[in-house]
Design an enzyme around this catalytic site. Structure first.
Site, PDB file in Angstrom:
ATOM      1  N   ASP A   1       0.855  -1.175   0.000  1.00 44.66           N
ATOM      2  CA  ASP A   1       0.000   0.000   0.000  1.00 44.66           C
ATOM      3  C   ASP A   1       0.898   1.234   0.000  1.00 44.66           C
ATOM      4  O   ASP A   1       1.966   1.237   0.639  1.00 44.66           O
ATOM      5  CB  ASP A   1      -0.909   0.014   1.230  1.00 44.66           C
ATOM      6  CG  ASP A   1      -1.836   1.221   1.241  1.00 44.66           C
ATOM      7  OD1 ASP A   1      -2.764   1.250   0.425  1.00 44.66           O
ATOM      8  OD2 ASP A   1      -1.613   2.134   2.060  1.00 44.66           O
TER       9      ASP A   1
ATOM     10  N   GLU B   1       1.029   5.600   0.428  1.00 44.90           N
ATOM     11  CA  GLU B   1       0.404   6.874   0.768  1.00 44.90           C
ATOM     12  C   GLU B   1       1.057   7.933  -0.099  1.00 44.90           C
ATOM     13  O   GLU B   1       2.260   7.867  -0.388  1.00 44.90           O
ATOM     14  CB  GLU B   1       0.588   7.214   2.246  1.00 44.90           C
ATOM     15  CG  GLU B   1      -0.034   6.209   3.189  1.00 44.90           C
ATOM     16  CD  GLU B   1      -1.521   6.053   2.990  1.00 44.90           C
ATOM     17  OE1 GLU B   1      -2.155   7.030   2.554  1.00 44.90           O
ATOM     18  OE2 GLU B   1      -2.054   4.974   3.258  1.00 44.90           O
TER      19      GLU B   1
ATOM     20  N   HIS C   1      -5.244   3.444   8.200  1.00 43.65           N
ATOM     21  CA  HIS C   1      -4.927   4.462   7.229  1.00 43.65           C
ATOM     22  C   HIS C   1      -3.467   4.894   7.243  1.00 43.65           C
ATOM     23  O   HIS C   1      -3.158   6.042   6.990  1.00 43.65           O
ATOM     24  CB  HIS C   1      -5.874   5.642   7.384  1.00 43.65           C
ATOM     25  CG  HIS C   1      -7.283   5.177   7.607  1.00 43.65           C
ATOM     26  ND1 HIS C   1      -7.915   4.326   6.727  1.00 43.65           N
ATOM     27  CD2 HIS C   1      -8.131   5.377   8.624  1.00 43.65           C
ATOM     28  CE1 HIS C   1      -9.113   4.050   7.197  1.00 43.65           C
ATOM     29  NE2 HIS C   1      -9.268   4.670   8.345  1.00 43.65           N
TER      30      HIS C   1
ATOM     31  N   ASP D   1      -2.533  -0.916   6.560  1.00 46.37           N
ATOM     32  CA  ASP D   1      -3.464  -1.240   5.490  1.00 46.37           C
ATOM     33  C   ASP D   1      -3.003  -2.459   4.706  1.00 46.37           C
ATOM     34  O   ASP D   1      -3.819  -3.275   4.261  1.00 46.37           O
ATOM     35  CB  ASP D   1      -3.630  -0.036   4.561  1.00 46.37           C
ATOM     36  CG  ASP D   1      -4.547   1.018   5.148  1.00 46.37           C
ATOM     37  OD1 ASP D   1      -4.903   0.876   6.329  1.00 46.37           O
ATOM     38  OD2 ASP D   1      -4.895   1.970   4.435  1.00 46.37           O
TER      39      ASP D   1
END
Length: 574
Positions: free
Chosen positions: A24, A26, A165, A170
């Site tokens: 994942d 960000e 988050h 995640d």
């Protein structure tokens, strides 16, 4: 030489032998071309066991926008000592070498990863990819999960890690979702990586058996209706070529579980040929709303739309209603839910001191003021602190914000979010962001709808195949007639004849007086298509110069990656 019979495992890589890297990212926004990665989290698993983890913050080399800090919870202070992407990327590419990549909504994360590889001279990853969101959409029905967001699936599969988050958390939650989906796939006979990636792409015996339902369907634009033995509509769709579209339901290209289930029930396909593709799209919307087929997911209940109403009384207030009346009130909407309408109402309340009590106040009403008056959130007209004329100024500003200029609401809420973000109160700032987004989206949508629904009659044309022209008559935002003018025909008599036979439309009250919001939006999309020409306009087609549309782009950039009305987590959902 003796023949040797291969094993089933030789037909593919058994899933228990596949090494998956679930990852994942960000980022500072939603565009790989313009934004940067701020965090990578990844988990390597094989045979249900974790083999390693990779996690790091990344200095994006630029300030993180305040809105993005609200979304992700990652601030400039957190990344100031973090390595830059060129230092991290080689190690991450080595970590994923030889593995099958897994991500939730993989195109988003892969887009950033490929852009990073291109920027720093690395070949793009050639790893096989599994998208857990796509797998979930294929394996789970709406009765099992209302959507396929990561948080929803993590709850459904009882993940040991709740998505909080941040990238690694995640990724860990996605591992649990992946294992849950693999268990489901095994029950469906999927045991290899190759079968998993091709899952649900073969037609079922029921699909093959019912191919005869597509016989005799015309190759023309129109609407098709799958019906059961009782004639009840099961599913309504539209196409520019009915024959090709209906046939596709009985081939490998149709992989949606609920549609395959529908085909097992269907006994006939009814078709309605339309003059143009736009007419087919409009008729589809109307038929779905009228028949409410159980296998259609959208547009079934336009009557459930929710509105925010500024009442017409001596001291107006904001009320959430389900019906638009010709009562002098100002309406904002439609909203998809009462929750979204309440968010928009709160944004207005945070900007203007409108009263929040529900009883009707007359010009001479006198009663003790509530606590809101003491903290400056209401002018207390109930106690006589504000006259009717003074209070009317607040109501006029609210009406202006709803119908013409949302700048006041945007500025007030943005300032409030910045104060909260500066105080590290990101969750509260996210709540304020959602409220502002609900208001701006609704105001922009309504103002766009009103630009068309206020016009008694608009006639427009677009080029069609073979030199013909598609002609449409639109009245108060409703399609009243559609036709195809042949090449070489004189436009004036053709248009006059189409207008003469068009539906008579009597408008009702509110921003959508003659059709559903979806129908009017469909017409607006067509009108904005390159090549469409206006033939005749009875009235003025325009948007407010300072309307909410100019602010919506800023809201959407700030909320990049958020598909829902009300995320409450301070981070974009994927």
């Amino acid at each position: 030489m003796d023949a040797v019979q291969g094993t089933l495992d030789e037909l593919g890589t058994p899933l228990h032998e596949v090494t998956f890297v679930v990852f994942d990212l960000e980022t500072t926004g939603g565009s790989p071309a313009e934004d940067a990665i701020t965090e990578i989290g990844a988990v390597k698993v094989c045979g249900g066991q974790v083999r390693g983890e990779f996690a790091t913050l990344i200095d994006p080399g630029r300030p993180i926008p305040p809105f993005i800090s609200v979304l992700t919870g990652i601030t400039d202070a957190m990344v100031v000592a973090a390595p830059k992407l060129p230092q991290v990327l080689p190690a991450f590419l080595e970590f994923i070498r030889g593995a099958t990549l897994v991500a939730h909504n993989a195109p988003f994360d892969l887009g950033f990863l490929r852009a990073a590889c291109a920027e720093y001279g690395y070949p793009p990853p050639a790893n096989p990819v599994v998208d857990t969101a796509d797998l979930a959409r294929r394996m789970l029905t709406r009765d099992e999960t209302p959507d396929c967001k990561l948080a929803t699936l993590a709850r459904y599969f009882r993940s040991a890690t709740e998505p909080c988050h941040r990238a690694l958390a995640d990724a860990r939650a996605t591992v649990d979702v992946l294992h849950g989906l693999l268990e489901r796939a095994g029950a469906l006979g999927v045991h290899t990586l190759e079968e998993l990636r091709a899952f649900n792409r073969m037609p079922t015996p029921e699909q093959r058996r019912k191919r005869h339902l597509a016989e005799g369907v015309p190759a023309a634009p129109g609407v098709y209706v799958f019906e059961d033995a009782k004639g009840e509509a099961l599913y309504v769709g539209k196409s520019t070529n009915l024959r090709n579209r209906v046939r596709s339901y009985f081939t490998a290209s149709e992989a949606r579980p609920r549609i395959r289930e529908m085909i097992g029930i269907a006994e006939r396909v009814r078709t309605i040929v339309c003059a143009t593709a736009l007419e087919a799209e409009i008729r589809e919307l109307r038929l779905i709303a009228a028949t409410k087929p159980r296998y259609n997911r959208r547009s079934r209940f336009p009557e459930r739309a929710v509105w925010l109403k500024l009442t017409d009384e001596p001291f107006p207030r904001l009320s959430i209603v389900r019906e638009v009346k010709d009562d002098g009130g100002a309406y904002l909407g439609p909203f998809g839910s009462a929750r979204a309408a309440d968010d928009a109402r709160t944004a207005l309340h945070e900007t203007l001191p409108l009263r929040r009590c529900t009883e009707r106040l007359g010009p001479r009403a006198r009663r003790p003021a509530c606590a809101l008056a003491e903290i400056g959130k209401c002018g207390a007209p109930c106690e006589g602190r504000e006259s009717r004329e003074e209070y009317a100024r607040h109501a006029a500003l609210a009406r202006r914000a709803m119908e013409q200029d949302a700048g006041m609401v945007f500025s007030a809420m943005e300032a409030r979010m910045r104060r909260l973000a500066d105080q590290q109160r990101f969750e509260e700032a996210a709540v304020e962001r959602d409220r502002l987004a609900a208001f701006i989206r609704a105001a922009a949508r309504m103002q766009r709808l009103r630009s068309l629904t206020a016009i008694p009659e608009l006639i427009a044309a677009s080029p069609a195949a073979g030199g013909a022209w598609d002609i449409h008559v639109i009245r108060y935002g409703r399609l009243a007639a559609a036709g195809v003018m042949p090449r070489g025909a004189h436009p004036t008599p053709f248009v006059d004849a189409l207008v003469a036979t068009a539906e008579t439309v009597i408008p009702g009250p509110g921003p959508t007086p003659a059709a559903s919001a979806e129908e009017t939006e469909c017409l607006l999309r067509w009108l904005e298509t390159p090549g469409v020409r206006l033939v005749r306009v009875d009235g003025t087609w325009s948007l407010p110069a300072n309307g909410a549309g100019r602010l919506r782009a800023r809201i959407e950039r700030a909320c990049a990656g958020i598909p829902g009305d009300r995320p409450r987590d301070g981070r974009p959902m994927r």
